[in-house]
Motif scaffolding. Structure first.
Motif, short mmCIF file in Angstrom:
data_model
loop_
_atom_site.label_atom_id
_atom_site.label_comp_id
_atom_site.label_asym_id
_atom_site.label_seq_id
_atom_site.Cartn_x
_atom_site.Cartn_y
_atom_site.Cartn_z
N LEU A 20 138.36 -8.61 -25.84
CA LEU A 20 137.33 -8.37 -27.01
C LEU A 20 138.04 -8.54 -28.34
O LEU A 20 137.51 -8.93 -29.25
CB LEU A 20 136.35 -7.34 -26.85
CG LEU A 20 135.40 -7.28 -25.46
CD1 LEU A 20 134.58 -6.24 -25.47
CD2 LEU A 20 134.54 -8.65 -25.49
N ALA A 36 136.36 -12.82 -30.12
CA ALA A 36 135.14 -12.62 -29.67
C ALA A 36 133.98 -12.48 -30.53
O ALA A 36 134.39 -11.80 -31.71
CB ALA A 36 135.22 -11.55 -28.51
N THR A 64 127.38 -16.40 -27.65
CA THR A 64 128.56 -15.35 -27.60
C THR A 64 129.86 -16.36 -27.11
O THR A 64 129.53 -16.99 -26.05
CB THR A 64 128.45 -14.05 -26.64
OG1 THR A 64 128.09 -14.57 -25.27
CG2 THR A 64 127.35 -13.36 -27.43
N THR A 76 134.40 -15.84 -26.58
CA THR A 76 135.66 -15.07 -26.59
C THR A 76 136.67 -15.83 -27.10
O THR A 76 136.60 -17.06 -27.54
CB THR A 76 135.95 -15.03 -25.19
OG1 THR A 76 136.13 -16.18 -24.44
CG2 THR A 76 134.79 -14.25 -24.65
#
Length: 267
Positions: free
Chosen positions: A132, A178, A219, A221
Motif C-alpha cells: 500500500l 495505491a 481502486t 495498486t
C-alpha cells in the motif's frame, strides 16, 4: 497285694498312672474272685475315657491347623489385594504422567503453531503495508524530459505544473502507488487524463493519454496499468505529463520528483 504310689510333696500322679492303678486294683480283685464279673465293664469304661481324652486333643490340633490355614489364606488374599492396588496405583500414576507429557507436547505444538500463524499474519500485514505504501515510477525505464516549473508560453500559468516523462505513444502507464480513481476522462489541455487519490491523502495526475483503462471509483495498486501514453490535449509530441497535488484540482501542484523520491522512488 495292691501297690500304691506315694503322695505328699511329690507331684500328683498323672492321668495315665491313675488309670493304671485303677486297672491294677481291679485286676487284684479279679484274682481274688470277688468281682470278676465287674472288672470287664470297668476296664472298658476306663479305656473309653482314655480314648475320649485322646480324641479331644486330636480335634483341638485339627481345629488349630484349620484356623492357621484360614489365617494364611486371608493373609495371602490381603497381600494379593495390596499387590493389585499397588499395580493399579502405579498404572494410574503412569497414565497421568503420560497424559501430562502428551498435554505438554500438545501445548508446545499449539504455541508453535500460534507463533507461526502470528508471524505469518505479521509478515502479511507488513507485505500489505509495503504494497500500500509502495511507490514506483509511472513509466518503466523512462526519464524526466521536462522538469517541474520550467518556463514556457506553452502553459497558461507560464510554468510547468508537473514533469514530462519520455514515452512513445502506446507505452504502458502505471499508478505510482495505491489509491482510488477520482477522475478518468477528458481534461481539456491535459487531454485524456486520470487523477488518483492516493492512500496517503495526496493526489497524482496522468495526462495526454492515448487510452484510459480505469473508471472512477476503481481502486489501484502501485505498478498497476491504468492507461497508455499518447499525445492528446495541448502537446507538441507524445509523452506522459505527471503531476503530484495536495488536492484534485489544478493549482495545488507540488514538486513531482521530490514527491516520488520521498516515497522511495529513484529518479
Amino acid at each position: 497285694m495292691a501297690f500304691t504310689r506315694p503322695t505328699g510333696k511329690h507331684r500328683r500322679p498323672s492321668r495315665a498312672v491313675r488309670s493304671g492303678a485303677n486297672v491294677a486294683g481291679i485286676a487284684t480283685l479279679t484274682m481274688g474272685g470277688v468281682v470278676a464279673g465287674f472288672a470287664a465293664p470297668a476296664i472298658a469304661a476306663a479305656d473309653e475315657a482314655h480314648r475320649t481324652e485322646d480324641t479331644g486333643l486330636t480335634q483341638a490340633i485339627v481345629m488349630s491347623d484349620a484356623i492357621s490355614g484360614n489365617v494364611d489364606a486371608q493373609a495371602q488374599t490381603q497381600r494379593s489385594a495390596a499387590d493389585e492396588a499397588s499395580v493399579r496405583q502405579q498404572a494410574e500414576k503412569d497414565a497421568k504422567q503420560r497424559a501430562s507429557e502428551a498435554k505438554k507436547r500438545a501445548d508446545e505444538a499449539q504455541r508453535k503453531a500460534d507463533a507461526e500463524r502470528a508471524e505469518k499474519e505479521r509478515a502479511a500485514r507488513e507485505e500489505e503495508r509495503k504494497r500500500l505504501n509502495l511507490f514506483v515510477i509511472p513509466i518503466d525505464g523512462s526519464y524526466v524530459s521536462t522538469p517541474y516549473k520550467a518556463s514556457s508560453g506553452l502553459w497558461s500559468s507560464g510554468s510547468h505544473t508537473g514533469v514530462d516523462f519520455h514515452a512513445e505513444s502506446g507505452t504502458s502507464v502505471h499508478a505510482v502507488g495505491a489509491g482510488t480513481i477520482v477522475e478518468a476522462g477528458w481534461g481539456g489541455a491535459y487531454g485524456n487524463n486520470i487523477v488518483i487519490k492516493m492512500n496517503d491523502g495526496t493526489y497524482t495526475q496522468y495526462g495526454h493519454l492515448s487510452s484510459i483503462g480505469v473508471s472512477v471509483g476503481d481502486t489501484v495498486t502501485a505498478g498497476q496499468q491504468i492507461g497508455l501514453s499518447g499525445a492528446t490535449g495541448n502537446v507538441t509530441g507524445p509523452h506522459l505529463h505527471f503531476e503530484a497535488r495536495t488536492a484534485p484540482t489544478y493549482g495545488s501542484d507540488i514538486d513531482p520528483v521530490a514527491y516520488l523520491r520521498s516515497h522511495g522512488v529513484s529518479l
